[in-house]
Scaffold this motif. Sequence first.
Motif: not given
Length: 472
Positions: A306, A362, A364-367, A433, A443-444, A447, A451
Amino acid sequence: MTSSDHRTAALPEPTAPGSAAASHHRPGTALSVIVGCQLMIALDTSVVTIALPEVQRGLGLSTGGLAWIQNAYMLAFGGLLLLGGRAGDVFGRRRTFAAGIALFTAASLLGGLADAGWWLLAARAAQGVAAAVAAPSAMALIAVTFQGAARVRALSVFSAVTGAGAAVGMLAGGVLTEAGSWRWVFFVNVPVGLALLLVAPRVLAETARRPGRFDLGGAAASVLGMTALVYALIRVGEDGWRDRPALAAFGAAAVLLAAFLAIERRARQPVMPLWLLTGRDRAASYLTQFCLTSAMFGAFFFLTQYLQDVRHYGPLRAGAAFVPMVGVQFAVVRLAPRLMARLGARTLVIAGAALVGAGLLWLSRLSAGDGYATGLLVPFLLMGAGGGLSIMPLNATILASVDPEHSGAASGVAQTMLWTGGSLGSAAMVTVYGSAVSGRDVLPGLDAAFTTGAVFAAAALAVAVLVLRVRH
């Protein structure tokens, strides 16, 4: 034997006739040697990660070949730890410890000189073998050298290094790669290893040698079984669940791991005595350790992706991003002995697993638009605190549940759980992944991977709450 046998763990292991007891006069130096070896081993699980893009460009490796540079180390390490623990019992722990450091130093030199992918892969596997020889004796030497409150303090330092080593490796890898070359992530081990070899005989007392046999069949079945399982998970991530080589590898893993259990039941001197997996608190500690490292090592791998691929950090900046995690983990581990005396081991493990899980949720909600302070700093702090709270109480519970003559085997299983957990957790997160990533949008997939890490942490929390019973 169960966890109620903790009183016997305080008895010192007999030393070999004529060996110097210098460790009793210079305990600080003895601990520095033990921890120095553990730091070198722990660093190499991650120090190469930051340098992988440079390795790929330098040696022309494919993406799959690049993944195995990391896996070769962790699989050889995790798979042979149990045999390394037995070697310490048979040959003496100081002698085995030094042999592992010597091999690790030589393998690091060869890795830095590699000019082809197969050469580097062989060097990484040799590093893993060497780490498997040295690491069980490192933890067992703490049990031999220190007693009572001093042992708890020594374990807190050892646990801090073990837990933070992977994150420190990220920073060290960034510094070495950006300042020089990827080869320096291997060369740096050479002077460290030589210094440890020089000092170890002067400050560590040798332990008594015990006659025994090496369970080579059990060791081979476990290494091959774990390798097949990791290979299958990585293939599924790349080619899906209908991939025939992946399905064949899953089948081979099942057969080999079943054969491992059968061999261990019948072996006169098994590489992993199955009774070590009994005893409520000991078994719960092993499983919790496995789940937590599955979550955290996989997270380190994907956080690196990331930072470099999404946030476009350079190697040094990406490594520096892990500094807050390292700092809080060291601080918390230093407090852990006092907290454990007041609150009990179980409370600390539960709190640690919960914090790690919260940090991963937390993440898992990265953008793509998240800044470091808003998207990464808090989960880094949560994961650092969680790891710092849980690692030392788990190691202390395991060592306190066995007699001194079994400390080598018990510590070997503990570190097997740690490093194989990291390898399998990373492979599982790679699988998820690969299934979730959409074209160029990673990104999906990230995330989904984080998770999955949170699920591993939740499993650790469930075991600590429902199974673990040790208090103080």
